[in-house]
Design an enzyme around this catalytic site. Structure first.
Site, PDB file in Angstrom:
ATOM      1  N   TYR A  49       2.642  -0.937   8.458  1.00 11.59           N
ATOM      2  CA  TYR A  49       1.714  -0.158   8.315  1.00 11.59           C
ATOM      3  C   TYR A  49       0.282  -1.735   8.394  1.00 11.59           C
ATOM      4  O   TYR A  49       1.294  -2.637   7.656  1.00 11.59           O
ATOM      5  CB  TYR A  49       1.582   1.213   7.422  1.00 11.59           C
ATOM      6  N   ARG A  69      -2.209  -9.183  11.515  1.00  8.45           N
ATOM      7  CA  ARG A  69      -0.884  -9.141   9.929  1.00  8.45           C
ATOM      8  C   ARG A  69      -0.179  -7.834  11.575  1.00  8.45           C
ATOM      9  O   ARG A  69       1.078  -7.711  10.778  1.00  8.45           O
ATOM     10  CB  ARG A  69      -1.362  -9.170   8.711  1.00  8.45           C
ATOM     11  N   LYS A  81       4.341  -5.631   6.102  1.00  7.40           N
ATOM     12  CA  LYS A  81       4.236  -4.542   5.248  1.00  7.40           C
ATOM     13  C   LYS A  81       4.575  -3.257   5.988  1.00  7.40           C
ATOM     14  O   LYS A  81       4.259  -3.226   6.664  1.00  7.40           O
ATOM     15  CB  LYS A  81       2.055  -4.595   5.990  1.00  7.40           C
ATOM     16  N   GLU A 133       3.019 -10.334  -7.022  1.00  7.65           N
ATOM     17  CA  GLU A 133       1.718  -9.750  -6.798  1.00  7.65           C
ATOM     18  C   GLU A 133       1.755  -8.032  -7.914  1.00  7.65           C
ATOM     19  O   GLU A 133       2.637  -7.486  -8.115  1.00  7.65           O
ATOM     20  CB  GLU A 133       1.453  -9.197  -5.876  1.00  7.65           C
ATOM     21  N   LEU A 179       2.921  -9.904  -0.614  1.00  6.38           N
ATOM     22  CA  LEU A 179       1.726  -9.932   1.225  1.00  6.38           C
ATOM     23  C   LEU A 179       0.454 -10.331   1.140  1.00  6.38           C
ATOM     24  O   LEU A 179      -0.104 -11.005   0.322  1.00  6.38           O
ATOM     25  CB  LEU A 179       0.893  -8.312   1.173  1.00  6.38           C
TER      26      LEU A 179
HETATM   27  N1  PLP Z   1       0.094  -6.497  -2.182  1.00  6.94           N
HETATM   28  C1  PLP Z   1       0.775  -5.657  -1.532  1.00  6.94           C
HETATM   29  C2  PLP Z   1       1.582  -5.014  -2.311  1.00  6.94           C
HETATM   30  C3  PLP Z   1      -0.306  -4.612  -1.037  1.00  6.94           C
HETATM   31  O1  PLP Z   1       0.279  -3.030  -0.707  1.00  6.94           O
HETATM   32  C4  PLP Z   1      -1.584  -4.879  -1.051  1.00  6.94           C
HETATM   33  C5  PLP Z   1      -2.727  -3.677   0.075  1.00  6.94           C
HETATM   34  O2  PLP Z   1      -1.706  -2.710  -0.029  1.00  6.94           O
HETATM   35  C6  PLP Z   1      -2.443  -6.346  -1.201  1.00  6.94           C
HETATM   36  C7  PLP Z   1      -1.491  -7.014  -2.121  1.00  6.94           C
HETATM   37  C8  PLP Z   1      -3.169  -6.462  -0.525  1.00  6.94           C
HETATM   38  O3  PLP Z   1      -3.437  -6.790   0.552  1.00  6.94           O
HETATM   39  P1  PLP Z   1      -4.903  -6.400   1.747  1.00  6.94           P
HETATM   40  O4  PLP Z   1      -6.193  -7.078   0.619  1.00  6.94           O
HETATM   41  O5  PLP Z   1      -4.766  -6.572   2.707  1.00  6.94           O
HETATM   42  O6  PLP Z   1      -5.825  -5.138   1.975  1.00  6.94           O
END
Ligand code: PLP
Length: 279
Positions: free
Chosen positions: A33, A52, A147, A179, A203
């Protein structure tokens, strides 16, 4: 204005959007997603999110059902129908509907779902005050770069954060900060911005990438490397970033004050640059 759903080529009011109980996303979490934020009705960083999505899909052996041009049109159409200025577009691809058997079905058509919902921007007072976080063992699988809709560890972590009355749960694997449950984590010490490197353990956040670019443009030293829990605890500043999180200072972790206990100056600078980027 109303929330919109899209299932396999058809737009509808969100409450009418359904998929089969035999969908592999529902049965196995066999899907990927994206979440795209809109500002004043305009989707932000769409290309990066689509790139992505394509990477995640490819990693699990799914092909993208539409070329990017068509995705852009679909997102634009969804936003037009929903009419929200501040919103979020959720896109999900699963391996489709098939009798329940773990191995890939011989034939399946991906299920494509999109939802467009309104988003309440975070009150400025929260950004100004900063948020609290807790740390938790990172019990996730070894491909956090995908993701995937398998979010059970994140769900459990978010529940722990909620019960603790804090905004985010920060994952720590073998003493190293990976993270947050919905965000990437950046620490500032002695003027250096450090964050976990891209790879299978995090991610690769679209926002992370933008923020690191902004930091470099600000001539701040940036280090993409393993950041220990000790460093997190002794950082001058800590902040989170993500599509819905944006740039958000963390002022307390596991009940201990970060830095001065107030959002730090470099976080403030990057937050300002980020706001300029979205406008
Ligand atoms: N890490 C995780 C586990 C996430 O679920 C998300 C966003 O949902 C992010 C990092 C941040 O990613 P992005 O900046 O692409 O939203």
């Amino acid at each position: 204005m109303s929330a919109i759903g899209f299932v396999n080529g058809t737009f509808m009011p969100l409450e009418q959007a359904t998929v089969s109980v035999e969908d592999r996303g529902y049965q196995f979490g066999d899907g990927v997603y994206e979440v795209i934020r809109t500002y004043r009705g305009v989707p932000f960083q769409v290309e990066a999110h689509l790139a992505r999505l394509a990477r995640s899909a490819q990693a699990i052996g799914l092909s993208m059902p539409y070329p990017n041009r068509e995705w852009h049109d679909l997102v634009a159409e969804g936003l037009k129908r929903a009419g929200f200025a501040e919103g979020k577009v959720y896109i999900q691809l699963t391996r489709g509907v098939a009798p329940r058997e773990q191995a890939f079905p011989d034939e399946s058509r991906p299920t494509v779902v999109m939802t467009v919902r309104e988003l309440q921007p975070r009150p400025q007072a929260v950004c100004d005050a900063g948020v609290e976080a807790i740390t938790l063992d990172d019990i996730r699988w070894g491909r956090c770069d995908i993701k995937s809709v398998n979010l059970l560890p994140n769900v459990l972590a978010r529940q722990r954060a909620k019960e603790a009355g804090v905004f985010e749960a920060i994952f720590v694997l073998d003493g190293v900060v990976t993270e947050g449950s919905i965000s990437n984590v950046l620490v500032v010490r002695h003027g250096i911005v450090a964050t976990a490197p891209e790879g299978a353990r995090i991610l690769s956040g679209v926002t992370r990438s933008l923020v690191l670019d902004l930091a470099r443009k600000e001539r701040l030293p940036v280090e993409e490397r393993a950041v220990s829990l000790e460093e997190l605890r002794h950082a001058d500043e800590v902040f989170l970033c993500g599509t819905t999180v944006e740039v958000l200072p963390v002022v307390r972790i596991d009940g201990r004050v970060v830095g001065t206990g107030k959002p730090g100056p470099l976080t403030g600078r990057l937050s300002e640059r980020f706001k300029q980027a979205v406008t």
